[in-house]
Design a protein around this motif. Sequence first.
Motif, short mmCIF file in Angstrom:
data_model
loop_
_atom_site.label_atom_id
_atom_site.label_comp_id
_atom_site.label_asym_id
_atom_site.label_seq_id
_atom_site.Cartn_x
_atom_site.Cartn_y
_atom_site.Cartn_z
N LEU A 1 -1.69 -0.69 17.09
CA LEU A 1 -1.07 -0.74 15.95
C LEU A 1 -2.11 -1.32 14.99
O LEU A 1 -3.09 -2.07 15.38
N PRO A 2 -2.12 -0.39 13.86
CA PRO A 2 -3.01 -0.98 12.84
C PRO A 2 -3.26 -2.37 12.34
O PRO A 2 -1.96 -2.87 12.20
N LYS A 3 -4.29 -2.92 12.13
CA LYS A 3 -4.52 -4.26 11.80
C LYS A 3 -4.26 -4.51 10.25
O LYS A 3 -4.60 -3.56 9.47
N THR A 4 -3.41 -5.25 9.76
CA THR A 4 -3.27 -5.32 8.23
C THR A 4 -3.31 -6.82 7.77
O THR A 4 -3.39 -7.64 8.44
N PHE B 1 -2.45 -1.02 2.86
CA PHE B 1 -1.79 -0.19 1.61
C PHE B 1 -0.61 0.62 2.05
O PHE B 1 0.47 0.59 1.67
N ALA B 2 -0.89 1.32 3.42
CA ALA B 2 0.10 2.25 3.93
C ALA B 2 1.11 1.33 4.31
O ALA B 2 2.38 1.70 4.06
N THR B 3 1.01 0.19 5.03
CA THR B 3 2.06 -0.60 5.70
C THR B 3 2.92 -1.12 4.67
O THR B 3 4.08 -1.14 4.67
N HIS B 4 2.41 -1.59 3.78
CA HIS B 4 3.13 -2.36 2.53
C HIS B 4 3.90 -1.57 1.72
O HIS B 4 5.41 -1.68 1.51
N LEU B 5 3.53 -0.37 1.59
CA LEU B 5 4.23 0.64 0.79
C LEU B 5 5.45 1.17 1.81
O LEU B 5 6.87 1.31 1.25
N LEU B 6 5.39 1.24 3.09
CA LEU B 6 6.37 1.65 3.93
C LEU B 6 7.29 0.68 4.13
O LEU B 6 8.67 0.88 4.02
N ASP B 7 7.04 -0.62 4.29
CA ASP B 7 7.65 -1.75 4.31
C ASP B 7 8.47 -1.91 2.98
O ASP B 7 9.87 -2.50 3.17
N LYS C 1 1.50 9.87 3.60
CA LYS C 1 0.89 11.01 4.11
C LYS C 1 0.01 11.71 2.92
O LYS C 1 -1.21 11.85 3.13
N GLU C 2 0.73 11.96 1.79
CA GLU C 2 -0.49 12.74 0.74
C GLU C 2 -1.38 11.64 -0.09
O GLU C 2 -2.33 12.13 -0.13
N LEU C 3 -0.68 10.18 -0.18
CA LEU C 3 -1.74 9.52 -0.80
C LEU C 3 -2.80 9.19 0.15
O LEU C 3 -3.91 8.92 -0.27
N LEU C 4 -2.58 9.23 1.26
CA LEU C 4 -3.81 8.83 2.39
C LEU C 4 -4.66 10.19 2.48
O LEU C 4 -5.56 10.06 3.10
N GLY C 5 -4.31 11.10 2.25
CA GLY C 5 -4.98 12.41 2.53
C GLY C 5 -4.94 12.87 3.87
O GLY C 5 -5.85 13.50 4.64
N ASN D 1 -1.90 16.08 9.01
CA ASN D 1 -0.62 15.95 9.74
C ASN D 1 0.01 14.65 9.40
O ASN D 1 -0.44 13.72 9.54
N LEU D 2 1.43 14.69 9.69
CA LEU D 2 2.32 13.60 9.51
C LEU D 2 2.24 12.76 10.74
O LEU D 2 2.49 11.60 10.37
N SER D 3 1.85 13.40 11.91
CA SER D 3 1.56 12.31 12.91
C SER D 3 0.69 11.38 12.69
O SER D 3 0.64 10.31 13.21
N SER D 4 -0.39 11.40 12.02
CA SER D 4 -1.32 10.61 11.55
C SER D 4 -0.79 9.34 11.00
O SER D 4 -1.23 8.29 11.01
N THR D 5 0.13 9.69 10.04
CA THR D 5 0.72 8.79 9.29
C THR D 5 1.75 7.90 9.88
O THR D 5 2.21 6.79 9.59
#
Length: 305
Positions: free
Chosen positions: A112-115, A255-261, A270-274, A277-281
């Motif tokens: 899991l990514p560190k945040t 950034f990504a985790t807080h948005l998702l939460d 996915k688009e914001l991160l560039g 594939n969706l699997s990366s997000t």
Amino acid sequence: MEQIVEKFLRYLKIERNSSEHTRTSYKTDINQFVDFLNSSDETRSAAADINAITRLDIRLWLGELSEMGLARNTIARKVASLRSFFKYCYKRGHIEKNPAHLLLVPKKESRLPKTVNPEGIERMMELADGEEPSDHQNLAVLELLFGTGIRLSELVQLSLKDLNFKQKQILIQGKGNKQRIVPLGKQSFNTLKRHLNTRYLLFGIKTDADAKKAVFIAPGGQRIYPRFVQRLVKSFIEKVSEISQKSPHVLRHSFATHLLDAGADIRVIKELLGHTNLSSTQIYTHTSVEHLKNVYNQAHPRAEQ
């Protein structure tokens, strides 16, 4: 072999627009493979003639890496480096047969990514806020990394022409020379504008034509470089969090985790991160699930019974 490797690295830089970090990693991996070939009597002929390299040579090297205790993620990256290199060699006519074709990549370990939590982010921005021009830039760097989720390589490439303050957005040159537009939030917008008002005070003896176009300036006056940003981010994360990883990518993960939460659509993230594939997000959905479990365990009256 050495000349072909140099041609491959130029190809990555010019045609693929790969970051310096990516090119360095590929060069290291390929050179390690060549060193392995040179160290063994059984594979020395392959080191002298690239056409003599076989899939068995590659598998023997990977077996040695595994015996050395390297992590699966590290080995997977090295396999990807060789596959990319030999694919290039085959397409450019340097080899008659691709020894890495259909070579299986070891399954990566799921981590899991560190945040940094929202309170830590808020505290970090407070600590970075100062009155000196360098303080203005430090805060703008941190706000932009967290506020937009851009990569380190994308941050250092930013030029004044990429900023659109009228629309409150910036143009990002992403991986593979792909461009995307990301919005600027209020904090990112305000800190960036303040930095630009005092940016000229950071110019120095190394300031050249490229640096004058750059959004961020390193000590000495040249365009900002990755190592400077890495040290900057690490120094501030250390003050607000106990997480083991303290890199610019942690702010991208945050950034990504807080948005998702907060309920943001994963396809928008996915688009914001560039991501291609969706699997990366989707790795961030696992982090969000852990967050939901923690909230449930703390809030539900029968969760711990």
